[in-house]
Motif scaffolding. Structure first.
Motif, mmCIF file in Angstrom:
data_model
loop_
_atom_site.group_PDB
_atom_site.id
_atom_site.type_symbol
_atom_site.label_atom_id
_atom_site.label_comp_id
_atom_site.label_asym_id
_atom_site.label_seq_id
_atom_site.Cartn_x
_atom_site.Cartn_y
_atom_site.Cartn_z
ATOM 1 N N ILE A 68 32.049 38.529 40.089
ATOM 2 C CA ILE A 68 33.083 37.786 41.293
ATOM 3 C C ILE A 68 33.566 36.486 40.436
ATOM 4 O O ILE A 68 35.124 36.921 39.867
ATOM 5 C CB ILE A 68 32.750 37.304 42.925
ATOM 6 N N ASP A 125 36.256 36.706 35.550
ATOM 7 C CA ASP A 125 37.448 36.908 34.805
ATOM 8 C C ASP A 125 37.799 36.701 33.377
ATOM 9 O O ASP A 125 38.878 36.884 33.344
ATOM 10 C CB ASP A 125 37.871 35.563 35.867
ATOM 11 N N ASP A 182 42.354 32.581 46.731
ATOM 12 C CA ASP A 182 41.711 32.517 46.337
ATOM 13 C C ASP A 182 40.649 31.599 46.713
ATOM 14 O O ASP A 182 39.864 31.418 47.573
ATOM 15 C CB ASP A 182 41.326 33.575 45.229
ATOM 16 N N GLN A 194 31.093 43.179 46.600
ATOM 17 C CA GLN A 194 32.134 42.717 46.081
ATOM 18 C C GLN A 194 32.343 42.426 45.054
ATOM 19 O O GLN A 194 33.471 42.305 44.281
ATOM 20 C CB GLN A 194 31.840 41.124 46.606
ATOM 21 N N ASN A 203 35.286 43.880 42.873
ATOM 22 C CA ASN A 203 36.319 43.014 41.835
ATOM 23 C C ASN A 203 36.277 43.443 40.501
ATOM 24 O O ASN A 203 37.681 42.864 39.642
ATOM 25 C CB ASN A 203 34.940 41.330 41.605
ATOM 26 N N SER A 251 40.037 43.919 39.386
ATOM 27 C CA SER A 251 40.521 43.177 37.993
ATOM 28 C C SER A 251 41.035 44.249 37.062
ATOM 29 O O SER A 251 41.664 43.779 36.421
ATOM 30 C CB SER A 251 39.480 42.386 37.786
ATOM 31 N N GLY A 292 42.386 40.977 42.159
ATOM 32 C CA GLY A 292 40.980 41.763 41.820
ATOM 33 C C GLY A 292 39.876 40.788 42.735
ATOM 34 O O GLY A 292 39.282 41.270 43.607
ATOM 35 N N THR A 293 39.636 39.290 42.192
ATOM 36 C CA THR A 293 39.209 37.960 42.996
ATOM 37 C C THR A 293 39.665 38.171 43.935
ATOM 38 O O THR A 293 38.410 37.667 45.753
ATOM 39 C CB THR A 293 39.491 36.912 42.100
ATOM 40 N N SER A 332 37.664 41.618 46.462
ATOM 41 C CA SER A 332 36.766 41.041 46.172
ATOM 42 C C SER A 332 36.214 39.852 47.323
ATOM 43 O O SER A 332 35.600 40.422 48.298
ATOM 44 C CB SER A 332 35.731 41.083 45.624
#
Length: 914
Positions: free
Chosen positions: A245, A249, A353, A383, A387, A391, A406-407, A410
């Motif tokens: 998670i 990124d 987020d 999760q 994610n 993502s 996506g973050t 999740s």
């Protein structure tokens, strides 16, 4: 120190550390941007995330370690702590090897992860990566040691070390960038200082917890390993989910967008993470305290504290995130220019987020404190997978914002599922109230957001320093005023309001609180200084009524330093005494022929050492300094290694504190040593009244010394081992001496007596003999049942002897070597032993607190005889009845009782404050 004080200290140093790191980090980033390209920033952020993914090998063991240590730390079970830490050491070394191998395997694939590296060559990228890999791997050789200080709720130690290291690294790197403009030297500088820090941590932790160096630990049984394995297995899923998670990124953005965008994002993250770290410090500092709450307090209190904790998280995080959303872009623009900004939509998604993450922090921290890892292990795994899938799909469809969506999605899985688990498993409640509050909080922060948005568009369309300042004031004020209006009547707000009202007094004393080492451990000691004249014939009742003036802070701190110096030298003496020179050895041989007692013994386990051991036990009770227990353990291990030599009954004094060490360590060798002492006393020949003679070659001579050397051990053994025979034997010794060894006119003891010759021996009121008698009675009465038929007689006798003794205390607080010799030499062994016994009498409740006057006066006197932490003016070792050498020097029979007395005074002060 209590959980509140530890939390306060953790928060204070955590915030201070984050503030210093933020300021220097901001300066460093500014210098970085002006001397290197944004691409280097992207590489820096990307490699940090890649190594975080590789740290998946850690599998959440650190969290399991902290939880496993909570109980043994709370119980001071050093054997279990030692075993756990040895286990974690081995595991972390294996992890270091795994991460090294995984990191090296990844080398050929770096070129596929890094998109558009600009003018940075592949060889440079590989070298940079290897430095990052080294920094990560080397951390695992020392980081496991932080688990122990964190389990003790001393997170501030780790914070302080990290802050000092960060300051050194950032200052050095700023200089390197200004002079050489080299990213390679920038990384090497950080790596070198990092190694120095790790060496320091290794040495520091070894000094703080020396028992961790011992190799004689008992491996955990299968039953003890099962819960640890279960938690680690569960945390493996949590760790996987967390990495997927939060650490992917930048990798996805670098692979699908560009490494340059990762650099732009890192400027925002520098500010966001620095600010959020301040807040996380506050909330994470309470985890260990919550573990204590969960272990000790009711479900209702736990639930109430959780609601306050969550409400505080909503208010603080909500306010900060609104400020960040509206201030980040204006700040970046003013700081490094408009070409460094990212879209408002991306910023909004990042803040959303973090808002949901704030609610997860409250839940997850409480869940961690409760040790709930297994129940939700699959949630983290789900999760992470969600994610990655969302993502990667959305980044190809809608670009950058797809990664952030996506973050968020999740993360919401946890927001909806984990509250249900903790409400059921910790509070035994349904979670509908949690979701109701969540909706209310979300509506509230949404309303505040739109108000702030309207204000910004109306008054702050153009970014200037003035408009920036005005906007900052507005976005601070609006959330706080709005939240106050909406929530001022909620129970959680009222609780926080009352709590905050109590803090001004604490902050007024903060400089005093951190002024010296002992205060930093949360302990205080106050002694009484009184210069009023006290005459021997003055009425005792009037004397007790005298008010004692309070001390200044300066005197208080001097007393604390005094206690530290006493304890330091007591630790040294316990392991070193006696140090026998050749000259002394010759004297010993001569005197052993002439007298029945030796002048000096080359014996490191004799009664003087027993007094020093007692002092360190008292010191530990007062200060909770683990070094005291460790020194005691060293001493008793050495004694056992030498075969537990017991030559005479006075060796039994060693057994008194050995019983306590056994209770803490749970080692069979200590149990066997204790049993050897008790068997020795049971088998030792006695006189016709069942009294234990001081020496076998004088079977009818009963010494007063024996009361203090033997009886406390017998009574403590009897109490802890349910052996009435031991207590009865001790009571017999004391009663016999009261009947046959006291002077009828003064109630002071002779040095001894001989029933066969029907004579009382030695002088009346030998100071140290009075001390031995009173210590023997006080330390024995603590373990004698008040229902014992002799208990009341013993208490009355103790009070009577004390009443007589204090009549002979000099106006300066000292007692003479012989109490009635008021013009004779002062004796710190008499003064310290008698004052210790009186204080013990107060502590166990057989004397009222007015008697503390006399023990404190004695402590004041002893202070005047201390040089460099050593107690001088102690009369030399007695050679037998009526043989009292008039030589005065430093001896353990004054050092030990003086240290114990100072420790008791510290303990008394802490109890009073509590």
């Amino acid at each position: 120190m209590g959980r509140i004080e530890n939390a306060e200290r953790n928060i204070f140093f955590g915030i201070l550390g984050n503030f210093v790191s933020f300021i220097l980090g901001f300066i460093s980033r500014t210098v970085f941007i002006h001397n290197l390209s944004v691409t280097y920033l992207g590489v820096n952020g990307l490699y940090t995330n890649i190594l975080s993914v590789l740290s998946l090998a850690e599998l959440g063991i650190g969290t399991a370690m902290n939880y496993s240590l909570y109980k043994p730390v709370a119980e001071n079970n050093y054997e279990i702590i030692k075993t756990l830490m040895q286990l974690y050491k081995k595991i972390y070394r294996i992890i270091a090897i795994i991460i090294t191998m995984a990191g090296l395997i990844l080398l050929p694939f770096l070129k596929f992860i890094i998109k558009d590296p600009g003018n940075i060559s592949q060889n440079e990228l590989l070298l940079y990566y290897l430095i990052f890999l080294f920094n990560t791997v080397s951390t695992y050789f020392v980081s496991y040691k932080y688990s122990l200080v964190n389990a003790e709720q001393k997170n501030y130690i780790q914070s302080n070390i990290q802050v000092i290291t960060s300051v050194a690294v950032l200052i050095s790197q700023i200089i390197i960038l200004k002079i050489f403009k080299s990213f390679m030297l920038y990384l090497i500088t950080g790596a070198v200082i990092g190694v120095i820090q790790k060496v320091f941590v290794h040495l520091y932790m070894n000094k703080q917890y020396p028992y961790l160096l011992e190799k004689d630990y008992v491996p955990l049984s299968k039953e003890e390993m099962n819960p640890i394995k279960k938690n680690i297995t569960a945390l493996m899923y949590h760790k996987f989910g967390d990495v997927m998670i939060h650490q992917t990124d930048n990798i996805i953005l670098s692979s699908f967008i560009s490494v340059t965008f990762v650099g732009l994002l890192s400027n925002y993250n520098l500010i966001i993470l620095s600010v959020i770290s301040f807040i996380n410090t506050i909330f994470n500092s309470l985890i260990s305290g919550f573990g204590n709450v969960i272990a000790l307090d009711s479900k209702e209190k736990q639930y109430k504290l959780f609601k306050v904790y969550r409400f505080s998280a909503f208010w603080i995080y909500g306010m900060v995130l609104i400020i960040l959303y509206f201030m980040l872009t204006p700040f970046i623009t003013l700081w490094i220019g408009e070409d460094m900004v990212i879209s408002n939509t991306a910023i909004l998604l990042i803040m959303v987020d973090y808002y949901f993450k704030a609610h997860r922090i409250a839940v997850n921290n409480y869940k961690t404190a409760a040790g709930i890892f297994d129940a939700d292990k699959y949630i983290a795994l789900i999760q992470g997978i969600v994610n990655l899938i969302i993502s990667i799909l959305l980044v190809q469809l809608i670009g950058i914002n797809g990664v952030f969506i996506g973050t968020i999605v999740s993360g919401l899985i946890s927001n909806f599922t984990r509250p249900f688990i903790i409400y059921k498993m910790i509070f035994n409640k349904k979670a509908h109230e949690y979701y109701k509050d969540s909706f209310l909080y979300f509506v509230a922060i949404s309303v505040v957001f739109f108000i702030c948005q309207f204000v910004r568009k109306s008054f702050c369309n153009h970014i200037t320093p003035v408009s920036f300042f005005v906007l900052f004031i507005l976005v601070i004020t609006i959330p706080n005023v709005s939240f106050f209006i909406l929530f001022r009547k909620r129970e959680e707000f009222v609780y926080m309001q009352e709590l905050l009202k109590s803090y001004p007094d604490k902050f007024n004393n903060i400089n005093k609180f951190y002024s010296n080492t002992l205060l930093k451990a949360g302990n205080k000691i106050r002694f009484i200084k009184n210069k009023k004249t006290v005459y021997v014939n003055k009425d005792i009742t009037d004397k007790r009524k005298e008010a004692l003036p309070s001390n200044s802070n300066k005197i208080e701190e001097e007393r604390i330093a005094l206690f530290n110096n006493l304890r330091k030298n007591t630790r040294i003496q316990l392991l070193a005494y006696p140090e026998i020179s050749r000259k002394q050895m010759i004297k010993t041989n001569i005197y052993s022929i002439i007298f029945t007692r030796k002048l000096t013994r080359a014996d490191h386990f004799f009664w003087p050492n027993g007094l020093l051991a007692l002092a360190l036990e008292c010191s530990y009770h007062a200060s909770k300094d683990i070094q005291d227990i460790y020194i005691l353990k060293q001493y008793y291990d050495k004694w056992i290694h030498n075969g537990i030599p017991i030559i005479n009954p006075d060796y039994a004094i060693n057994g008194y504190s050995l019983i306590y060490v056994h209770q803490k360590m749970k080692k069979d060798i200590y149990k066997e040593a204790i049993q050897k002492i008790i068997n020795y006393l049971y088998d030792y020949p006695r006189d016709k009244m069942d009294s234990i003679p001081y020496r076998k070659n004088s079977p009818d001579d009963i010494y007063v010394d024996s009361i203090g050397m033997i009886c406390p051990f017998l009574c403590r053994y009897g109490k802890t081992h349910n052996d009435e025979k031991a207590i009865s034997l001790a009571v017999k010794q004391i009663i016999n001496f009261i009947h046959f060894g006291l002077d009828k006119n003064t109630s002071l003891p002779y040095h001894g007596y001989n029933l066969k010759e029907k004579s009382k021996l030695g002088v009346i009121g030998w100071g140290r003999g009075v001390g031995w008698l009173l210590i023997g009675m006080a330390d024995s009465l603590e373990y004698i049942d008040p229902m014992n038929p002799n208990y009341n007689f013993l208490v009355r006798s103790f009070i009577r002897i004390v009443e007589t003794t204090i009549k002979y205390q000099r106006e300066n607080g000292y007692y003479s070597w012989q109490l009635t010799a008021l013009e004779g030499h002062i004796d710190t062994s008499s003064t310290s032993m008698i004052s210790y016994a009186i204080h013990r009498g107060v502590k166990i409740g057989i004397l009222n607190k007015t008697y503390l006057y006399y023990s404190n006066l004695g402590l004041q006197a002893i202070q005047n005889s201390i040089i460099g932490g050593l107690v001088t003016n102690s009369s030399a070792e007695c050679m037998g009845f009526s043989m009292y050498p008039q030589r005065y020097d430093v001896f353990p029979w004054s050092q030990g009782p003086a240290t114990a007395l100072a420790a008791l005074s510290l303990d008394e002060e802490l109890e009073t404050m509590n």
